[in-house]
Design an enzyme around this catalytic site. Structure first.
Site, PDB file in Angstrom:
ATOM      1  N   CYS A  22       0.850  -1.175   0.000  1.00  0.00           N
ATOM      2  CA  CYS A  22       0.000   0.000   0.000  1.00  0.00           C
ATOM      3  C   CYS A  22       0.893   1.234   0.000  1.00  0.00           C
ATOM      4  O   CYS A  22       2.087   1.141   0.247  1.00  0.00           O
ATOM      5  CB  CYS A  22      -0.862   0.047   1.259  1.00  0.00           C
ATOM      6  SG  CYS A  22      -2.039  -1.295   1.357  1.00  0.00           S
ATOM      7  N   GLY A  52      -0.484   0.213  -5.058  1.00  0.00           N
ATOM      8  CA  GLY A  52      -1.794  -0.402  -4.830  1.00  0.00           C
ATOM      9  C   GLY A  52      -2.819   0.157  -5.786  1.00  0.00           C
ATOM     10  O   GLY A  52      -2.945   1.384  -5.898  1.00  0.00           O
ATOM     11  N   ASN A 126       0.371   1.207   5.828  1.00  0.00           N
ATOM     12  CA  ASN A 126       1.073   0.340   4.888  1.00  0.00           C
ATOM     13  C   ASN A 126       1.803  -0.723   5.688  1.00  0.00           C
ATOM     14  O   ASN A 126       2.595  -0.400   6.567  1.00  0.00           O
ATOM     15  CB  ASN A 126       2.058   1.170   4.059  1.00  0.00           C
ATOM     16  CG  ASN A 126       2.963   0.318   3.170  1.00  0.00           C
ATOM     17  OD1 ASN A 126       4.067   0.721   2.842  1.00  0.00           O
ATOM     18  ND2 ASN A 126       2.509  -0.850   2.762  1.00  0.00           N
ATOM     19  N   GLY A 127       1.548  -1.996   5.354  1.00  0.00           N
ATOM     20  CA  GLY A 127       2.187  -3.105   6.062  1.00  0.00           C
ATOM     21  C   GLY A 127       1.136  -4.069   6.570  1.00  0.00           C
ATOM     22  O   GLY A 127      -0.052  -3.893   6.313  1.00  0.00           O
ATOM     23  N   TYR A 268      11.855  -4.503  -6.421  1.00  0.00           N
ATOM     24  CA  TYR A 268      10.646  -4.497  -7.243  1.00  0.00           C
ATOM     25  C   TYR A 268       9.607  -3.431  -6.887  1.00  0.00           C
ATOM     26  O   TYR A 268       9.096  -2.752  -7.768  1.00  0.00           O
ATOM     27  CB  TYR A 268       9.995  -5.882  -7.170  1.00  0.00           C
ATOM     28  CG  TYR A 268       8.651  -5.976  -7.848  1.00  0.00           C
ATOM     29  CD1 TYR A 268       8.544  -5.988  -9.235  1.00  0.00           C
ATOM     30  CD2 TYR A 268       7.475  -6.056  -7.100  1.00  0.00           C
ATOM     31  CE1 TYR A 268       7.294  -6.073  -9.855  1.00  0.00           C
ATOM     32  CE2 TYR A 268       6.233  -6.148  -7.716  1.00  0.00           C
ATOM     33  CZ  TYR A 268       6.158  -6.163  -9.092  1.00  0.00           C
ATOM     34  OH  TYR A 268       4.935  -6.242  -9.704  1.00  0.00           O
TER      35      TYR A 268
END
Ligand code: SF4
Length: 484
Positions: A22, A52, A126-127, A268
């Site tokens: 995210c 996302g 995020n996570g 990535y």
């Protein structure tokens, strides 16, 4: 202390790519500034869209009154000029989401905005929390009712529970950090404060910038470039930064575990124009290519990269080996990402629609093709066939990451181990399946050296199986997901 996972993980996943996690954003506009936080959040989320694509949202705060707009879809489709114009305020938090916990739905879209007895709160996360199941059960047994299946709601409940026992929201966040376990980079908004917090291991990125007199926080520095904001610094692992009345304060949680930044952010996830924890993502990818050429040399006529994240690694390979770099695959920039398309037959077609071989670059040549990772191997095998069909004499595959052999519990959707090409297979067996003349992966040791300038230690659990904290057992995770 590092932990080995003991049980098979996660639910199956039907794409041949690793899903991003995210992206979060926050902005504080001091009095007297004529900046619209909603419009700035929109621009920043647009720049973070790669993190996302399932859902997005913005919550604005106008003198303590919160207004939220969020939905499933891309930033450009969820927001219009009219919607943004109707969201005036002096602070905002925003989020782009890919669901690694919870189903993709409007209820799970973020930021999560709630009203509790001491005021409003909006959180963008995020996570993934690894103890969300346990915490959720505790809260439910105490009478809590959940509206979504997202671990972020567990996190918000935990912060609110702490807020009822202490004098400020930042104290509540610090106390919650003693309870929650896992990966979290947060942008939190209360009626008067904007807060950024990063987990003590620094697993997911988070940075701070300045846009004139405004303070901004974002998952990646590329969001600041889009805004024309100046990068100030990364949020440190375990740090809580509070912006209140135009002043910035920094607090730290007492836990100091060994840091474990996600190494796959460099390989990535993140945009190449981002700088994370002092290391350029583009340079890290080129370094990965350099190490690949040292660890897996082969005679060839051209080095090509699989767009997008394989390209810097291919350039690094070419520079180090002296073999010319060439553009061998052309990407259709107008197609949605492969994994948005459900079903096997559509996925096969989408690979052909997304990438095509450039015959002139590869025909009659010994080709080194560099990609960032292999998940199931199906996309990889199709790309190899594309290059061979375009007349390549040999195809040598080089992967700028070690083989994926284990799941991620920290916000990356790596599928069930049994679905991974590398699961229980040797490199020679993988080479045969994808149909290349040779195959080489980046070593684990080299993966730890690519992020030049980053002082943090790295998490490499999806490659090594050594986790930086205790992770849920299969049974617990399944029960958690099925209960939700
Ligand atoms: S397990 Fe892999 S993807 Fe997940 S945080 Fe660690 S390095 Fe990143």
């Amino acid at each position: 202390m590092k932990y080995k996972m003991k049980h098979l993980p996660r639910t199956p996943f039907d794409g041949d790519a690793v899903h991003e996690e995210c992206g979060v954003f926050g902005i504080y506009v001091p009095e007297g500034e004529e900046i619209s936080p909603a419009h700035e959040a929109y621009t920043a989320l647009f720049a973070l869209q790669h993190r996302g694509q399932e859902a997005c949202g913005i919550v604005v705060n106008k003198n303590g009154v919160f207004k939220c707009h969020k939905d499933v879809g891309l930033v450009s489709s969820v927001f219009s000029q009219e919607i943004l114009d109707g969201m005036p305020g002096n602070m905002a938090v925003g989020h782009v989401r890919y669901s690694t916990t919870g189903q993709p739905s409007r209820e799970n879209a973020q930021p999560l905005s709630i009203t509790h007895v001491k005021g409003n709160l909006a959180v963008a996360h995020n996570g993934n929390l690894v103890n969300a199941g346990k915490l959720r059960r505790e809260i439910e047994l105490g009478g809590g009712i959940f509206r979504s299946s997202s671990d972020t709601e567990v996190l918000v409940y935990t912060i609110v529970r702490e807020r009822l026992k202490c004098g400020s929201i930042e104290e509540a966040v610090l106390n919650a950090m003693n309870v929650i376990e896992g990966a979290y980079s947060l942008c939190i908004m209360s009626p008067r404060k904007l807060i950024a917090a990063r987990d003590p291991r620094g697993m997911r990125p988070l940075c701070m910038g300045r846009l004139g007199r405004c303070i901004v926080f974002a998952s990646e520095s590329c969001a600041f470039d889009a805004l024309g904001a100046e990068f100030v610094r990364d949020i440190e692992p375990g740090e809580v930064v509070v912006v209140e009345d135009g002043e910035i304060r920094s607090l730290h949680c007492p836990q100091k575990p060994e840091t474990a930044a996600c190494v796959f952010e460099y390989i990535y996830f993140s945009r190449p124009d981002s700088v994370i924890d002092g290391a350029s993502v583009e340079r890290a990818r080129q370094e990965a290519g350099k190490y690949l050429s040292i660890e897996h040399p082969v005679g060839a006529d051209v080095v090509i990269g699989v767009p997008d994240s394989g390209i810097p690694a291919a350039i690094g390979y070419a520079k180090c080996s002296g073999i010319p770099y060439g553009v061998g695959l052309i990407k259709n920039r107008y197609i949605a990402r492969t994994f948005i398309q459900p079903g096997q037959s559509k996925r096969e077609r989408s690979v052909r629609l997304k990438l095509n071989a450039l015959r002139e670059a590869v025909a009659g040549k010994r080709v080194i093709m560099v990609d960032d990772s292999i998940v199931r191997g199906t996309t990889c095998a199709r790309l190899v066939k594309l290059i061979r069909d375009a007349g390549a004499a040999e195809v040598h595959m080089r992967i700028s990451a070690p083989p994926f052999r284990h799941p991620c519990f920290f916000g990356t959707d790596i599928p069930d181990r049994s679905m991974l090409l590398a699961h229980n297979r040797t490199v020679e067996e993988m080479r045969e399946i994808i149909g290349v003349d040779s195959l080489g992966f980046l070593s684990l040791e080299a993966a730890h050296r690519i992020a030049i300038g980053c002082k943090l230690h790295f998490c490499d659990a999806c490659f090594s199986g050594t986790y930086p904290m205790e992770v849920p057992e299969q049974a617990e995770k399944n029960i958690f997901e099925s209960e939700i």
